[in-house]
Design an enzyme around this catalytic site. Structure first.
Site, PDB file in Angstrom:
ATOM      1  N   SER A 121      14.145  44.601  75.715  1.00  0.00           N
ATOM      2  CA  SER A 121      15.337  44.502  74.890  1.00  0.00           C
ATOM      3  C   SER A 121      15.337  45.572  73.780  1.00  0.00           C
ATOM      4  CB  SER A 121      15.443  43.068  74.354  1.00  0.00           C
ATOM      5  OG  SER A 121      16.668  42.861  73.716  1.00  0.00           O
ATOM      6  N   ASP A 171      23.304  39.603  82.528  1.00  0.00           N
ATOM      7  CA  ASP A 171      22.933  39.834  81.125  1.00  0.00           C
ATOM      8  C   ASP A 171      24.197  39.970  80.253  1.00  0.00           C
ATOM      9  OD1 ASP A 171      21.957  40.765  78.711  1.00  0.00           O
ATOM     10  OD2 ASP A 171      20.402  41.990  79.628  1.00  0.00           O
ATOM     11  N   HIS A 202      19.584  37.879  80.017  1.00  0.00           N
ATOM     12  CA  HIS A 202      18.768  38.765  79.178  1.00  0.00           C
ATOM     13  C   HIS A 202      17.292  38.322  79.202  1.00  0.00           C
ATOM     14  CE1 HIS A 202      18.820  42.102  76.405  1.00  0.00           C
ATOM     15  NE2 HIS A 202      18.110  41.427  75.523  1.00  0.00           N
TER      16      HIS A 202
END
Ligand code: MLT
Length: 221
Positions: A121, A171, A202
């Site tokens: 991320s 996501d 995610h």
């Protein structure tokens, strides 16, 4: 001044096992260092188990992001809103992390030619920024849920760089086209990119960690 004073991040360093280092030396192989970068709100400990699943023998260097979102959540660079980045801060923080890795290699003696980023991320996004602005410090990168952090003015030379990307079909933070755009940007600059899609959002799933491990064994940069 002691060079250790230049390591001005909170971080964790775990050396490669000495036994394995000696064994590899006899085969003229070097054990890589995994440069581990957490997601928003994480810390330097978070991804160490994941990195260990990807490689049980590599050294690990894991800094904590210095930017505190809402005064609480560590990140590697400032954002103005979700997915909208403060580009000046991103460039500044990218350079700061590059210096950190170089100084850490002097302190701990690891080989700068075998540093592999492992980011999730926000950590994957700054790793992508390092690849685009300072590709010389990474031989490879494993990027979970990365998006385009910035488009550099000068196209980087990513020849001989190996990049594993793993993205989630559902996501909500990284749209599919954004992950594809990043993979294309890397490929156009000469990188060998493997982009894998997960049946997830995610969040990470166990399959992609296994896939990253297999990929690393195959590409052995
Ligand atoms: C970022 O800000 O880097 C991305 O939006 C991912 C996140 O941290 O949520």
């Amino acid at each position: 001044m002691n060079i250790k004073n230049h390591l001005d991040f909170i971080y964790k360093f775990i050396p490669a096992s000495e036994k394995e280092t000696e064994r590899r030396k006899t085969q003229s192989k070097v054990i890589p260092t995994l440069f581990v970068l957490h997601g928003t709100g994480g810390n330097e400990q978070d991804l160490i188990p994941l990195a260990r699943q990807i490689s049980s023998e590599a050294a690990i260097l894991s800094p904590r992001g210095k930017v505190l979102e809402n005064g609480v959540y560590p990140r590697y660079f400032r954002r103005l809103a979700e997915g909208i980045f403060d580009i000046d801060d991103l460039k500044f923080r990218t350079n700061e992390l590059v210096d950190f890795v170089k100084n850490a290699s002097k302190v701990y003696g690891f080989d700068m030619h075998h540093v592999i980023a492992v980011g999730y991320s926000n950590g994957a996004n700054i790793a992508a920024s390092i690849l685009l602005l300072h590709p010389e410090i990474l031989s490879a990168a494993i990027l979970f849920r990365a998006m385009v952090p910035l488009v550099p003015r000068v196209s980087p030379d990513l020849n001989n760089k190996y990049i594993f990307m793993s993205s989630g079909i559902y996501d909500p933070i990284v749209p599919k086209q954004d992950a594809e755009r990043l993979a294309d940007l890397f490929k156009k600059s000469g990188a060998k990119v493997s982009l894998y899609w997960q049946n997830s959002g995610h969040e990470l799933v166990i399959e992609e960690v296994k896939r990253a491990k297999e990929w690393l064994l195959q590409c052995s940069p």
